[in-house]
Design a protein around this motif. Structure first.
Motif, PDB file in Angstrom:
ATOM      1  N   LYS A 192       0.843  -1.192   0.000  1.00  0.00           N
ATOM      2  CA  LYS A 192       0.000   0.000   0.000  1.00  0.00           C
ATOM      3  C   LYS A 192       0.876   1.238   0.000  1.00  0.00           C
ATOM      4  N   LEU A 193       0.454   2.216  -0.734  1.00  0.00           N
ATOM      5  CA  LEU A 193       1.124   3.509  -0.762  1.00  0.00           C
ATOM      6  C   LEU A 193       0.795   4.222   0.547  1.00  0.00           C
ATOM      7  N   VAL A 194       1.821   4.516   1.358  1.00  0.00           N
ATOM      8  CA  VAL A 194       1.575   5.177   2.640  1.00  0.00           C
ATOM      9  C   VAL A 194       1.428   6.682   2.432  1.00  0.00           C
ATOM     10  N   PRO A 195       0.643   7.348   3.287  1.00  0.00           N
ATOM     11  CA  PRO A 195       0.542   8.808   3.197  1.00  0.00           C
ATOM     12  C   PRO A 195       1.928   9.441   3.320  1.00  0.00           C
ATOM     13  N   ARG A 196       2.150  10.526   2.583  1.00  0.00           N
ATOM     14  CA  ARG A 196       3.469  11.156   2.552  1.00  0.00           C
ATOM     15  C   ARG A 196       3.364  12.627   2.208  1.00  0.00           C
ATOM     16  N   SER A 197       4.427  13.335   2.495  1.00  0.00           N
ATOM     17  CA  SER A 197       4.578  14.731   2.069  1.00  0.00           C
ATOM     18  C   SER A 197       6.008  14.900   1.558  1.00  0.00           C
ATOM     19  N   HIS A 198       6.283  16.012   0.923  1.00  0.00           N
ATOM     20  CA  HIS A 198       7.633  16.356   0.458  1.00  0.00           C
ATOM     21  C   HIS A 198       8.223  15.322  -0.509  1.00  0.00           C
ATOM     22  N   HIS A 199       7.364  14.667  -1.310  1.00  0.00           N
ATOM     23  CA  HIS A 199       7.789  13.692  -2.305  1.00  0.00           C
ATOM     24  C   HIS A 199       7.972  14.377  -3.655  1.00  0.00           C
ATOM     25  N   SER A 200       8.427  13.626  -4.637  1.00  0.00           N
ATOM     26  CA  SER A 200       8.467  14.134  -6.007  1.00  0.00           C
ATOM     27  C   SER A 200       7.499  13.319  -6.853  1.00  0.00           C
ATOM     28  N   ASP A 236       1.889   7.265 -19.893  1.00  0.00           N
ATOM     29  CA  ASP A 236       0.523   7.355 -19.374  1.00  0.00           C
ATOM     30  C   ASP A 236       0.473   7.158 -17.860  1.00  0.00           C
ATOM     31  N   SER A 237       1.585   7.434 -17.184  1.00  0.00           N
ATOM     32  CA  SER A 237       1.665   7.216 -15.740  1.00  0.00           C
ATOM     33  C   SER A 237       2.213   8.445 -15.023  1.00  0.00           C
ATOM     34  N   MET A 238       1.810   8.584 -13.765  1.00  0.00           N
ATOM     35  CA  MET A 238       2.446   9.537 -12.866  1.00  0.00           C
ATOM     36  C   MET A 238       3.302   8.707 -11.913  1.00  0.00           C
ATOM     37  N   VAL A 239       4.574   9.044 -11.817  1.00  0.00           N
ATOM     38  CA  VAL A 239       5.508   8.318 -10.957  1.00  0.00           C
ATOM     39  C   VAL A 239       5.781   9.154  -9.717  1.00  0.00           C
ATOM     40  N   VAL A 240       5.730   8.524  -8.542  1.00  0.00           N
ATOM     41  CA  VAL A 240       5.968   9.186  -7.259  1.00  0.00           C
ATOM     42  C   VAL A 240       7.163   8.511  -6.594  1.00  0.00           C
ATOM     43  N   PHE A 241       8.107   9.332  -6.116  1.00  0.00           N
ATOM     44  CA  PHE A 241       9.264   8.788  -5.414  1.00  0.00           C
ATOM     45  C   PHE A 241       9.431   9.446  -4.054  1.00  0.00           C
ATOM     46  N   GLY A 242       9.720   8.604  -3.050  1.00  0.00           N
ATOM     47  CA  GLY A 242      10.151   9.063  -1.735  1.00  0.00           C
ATOM     48  C   GLY A 242       9.171   9.958  -1.017  1.00  0.00           C
ATOM     49  N   GLY A 243       9.725  10.871  -0.254  1.00  0.00           N
ATOM     50  CA  GLY A 243       8.942  11.781   0.557  1.00  0.00           C
ATOM     51  C   GLY A 243       9.174  11.524   2.036  1.00  0.00           C
ATOM     52  N   GLN A 244       8.284  12.063   2.827  1.00  0.00           N
ATOM     53  CA  GLN A 244       8.388  11.924   4.277  1.00  0.00           C
ATOM     54  C   GLN A 244       7.088  11.327   4.805  1.00  0.00           C
ATOM     55  N   PRO A 288      16.661   6.723   0.398  1.00  0.00           N
ATOM     56  CA  PRO A 288      15.403   7.344   0.847  1.00  0.00           C
ATOM     57  C   PRO A 288      15.626   8.831   1.101  1.00  0.00           C
ATOM     58  N   ARG A 289      14.631   9.646   0.725  1.00  0.00           N
ATOM     59  CA  ARG A 289      14.795  11.094   0.878  1.00  0.00           C
ATOM     60  C   ARG A 289      13.462  11.807   0.783  1.00  0.00           C
ATOM     61  N   HIS A 290      13.471  13.046   1.207  1.00  0.00           N
ATOM     62  CA  HIS A 290      12.323  13.938   1.061  1.00  0.00           C
ATOM     63  C   HIS A 290      12.851  15.302   0.631  1.00  0.00           C
ATOM     64  N   SER A 291      11.952  16.170   0.215  1.00  0.00           N
ATOM     65  CA  SER A 291      12.298  17.553  -0.171  1.00  0.00           C
ATOM     66  C   SER A 291      13.292  17.600  -1.330  1.00  0.00           C
ATOM     67  N   HIS A 292      13.178  16.692  -2.257  1.00  0.00           N
ATOM     68  CA  HIS A 292      14.049  16.611  -3.424  1.00  0.00           C
ATOM     69  C   HIS A 292      13.270  17.022  -4.675  1.00  0.00           C
ATOM     70  N   THR A 293      13.929  16.972  -5.803  1.00  0.00           N
ATOM     71  CA  THR A 293      13.264  17.210  -7.068  1.00  0.00           C
ATOM     72  C   THR A 293      13.541  16.037  -8.004  1.00  0.00           C
ATOM     73  N   ALA A 294      12.650  15.804  -8.949  1.00  0.00           N
ATOM     74  CA  ALA A 294      12.830  14.714  -9.909  1.00  0.00           C
ATOM     75  C   ALA A 294      12.285  15.136 -11.257  1.00  0.00           C
ATOM     76  N   VAL A 295      12.900  14.627 -12.298  1.00  0.00           N
ATOM     77  CA  VAL A 295      12.455  14.908 -13.659  1.00  0.00           C
ATOM     78  C   VAL A 295      12.701  13.658 -14.501  1.00  0.00           C
ATOM     79  N   ALA A 296      11.857  13.455 -15.498  1.00  0.00           N
ATOM     80  CA  ALA A 296      12.036  12.347 -16.438  1.00  0.00           C
ATOM     81  C   ALA A 296      12.383  12.914 -17.803  1.00  0.00           C
ATOM     82  N   PHE A 297      13.322  12.251 -18.474  1.00  0.00           N
ATOM     83  CA  PHE A 297      13.692  12.603 -19.834  1.00  0.00           C
ATOM     84  C   PHE A 297      13.874  11.301 -20.599  1.00  0.00           C
TER      85      PHE A 297
END
Length: 95
Positions: free
Chosen positions: A16-24, A30-38, A69-78
């Motif tokens: 299960k995806l746990v609740p989080r903040s400060h993720h990217s 056709d997808s939204m990708v979420v990484f890390g957070g707090q 593992p991290r939070h408050s980061h940035t991410a981009v896809a190319f």
């Protein structure tokens, strides 16, 4: 840190995806990708998830060498590569 999106392995409905903040989050195909957070308990997260935008199904992704593992980061896809930069892991700043 970066990883090749083609090397991910999908596992549907096992975790299960746990609740989080400060993720990217970024769009890849056709997808939204979420990484890390707090997490709610303040621990940094290092999990990677994909939301299929057409059918609204979450899938956990795995990679051979995941970023720390991290939070408050940035991410981009190319093309087929995602790049993560910066953030923090607890009280430690990351590059």
């Amino acid at each position: 840190d970066h990883w090749d999106a083609q090397r991910t392995e999908r596992r549907r409905n096992e975790d299960k995806l746990v609740p989080r903040s400060h993720h990217s989050a970024f769009i890849h195909g056709d997808s939204m990708v979420v990484f890390g957070g707090q997490a709610e308990d303040q621990r940094p997260l290092g999990d990677l998830w994909s939301l299929e935008l057409n059918d609204h199904v979450w899938s956990r992704l795995t990679v051979a060498a995941p970023p720390d593992p991290r939070h408050s980061h940035t991410a981009v896809a190319f093309e087929n590569t995602a790049v993560i930069f910066g953030g923090a892991s607890g009280t430690r700043a990351l590059e």
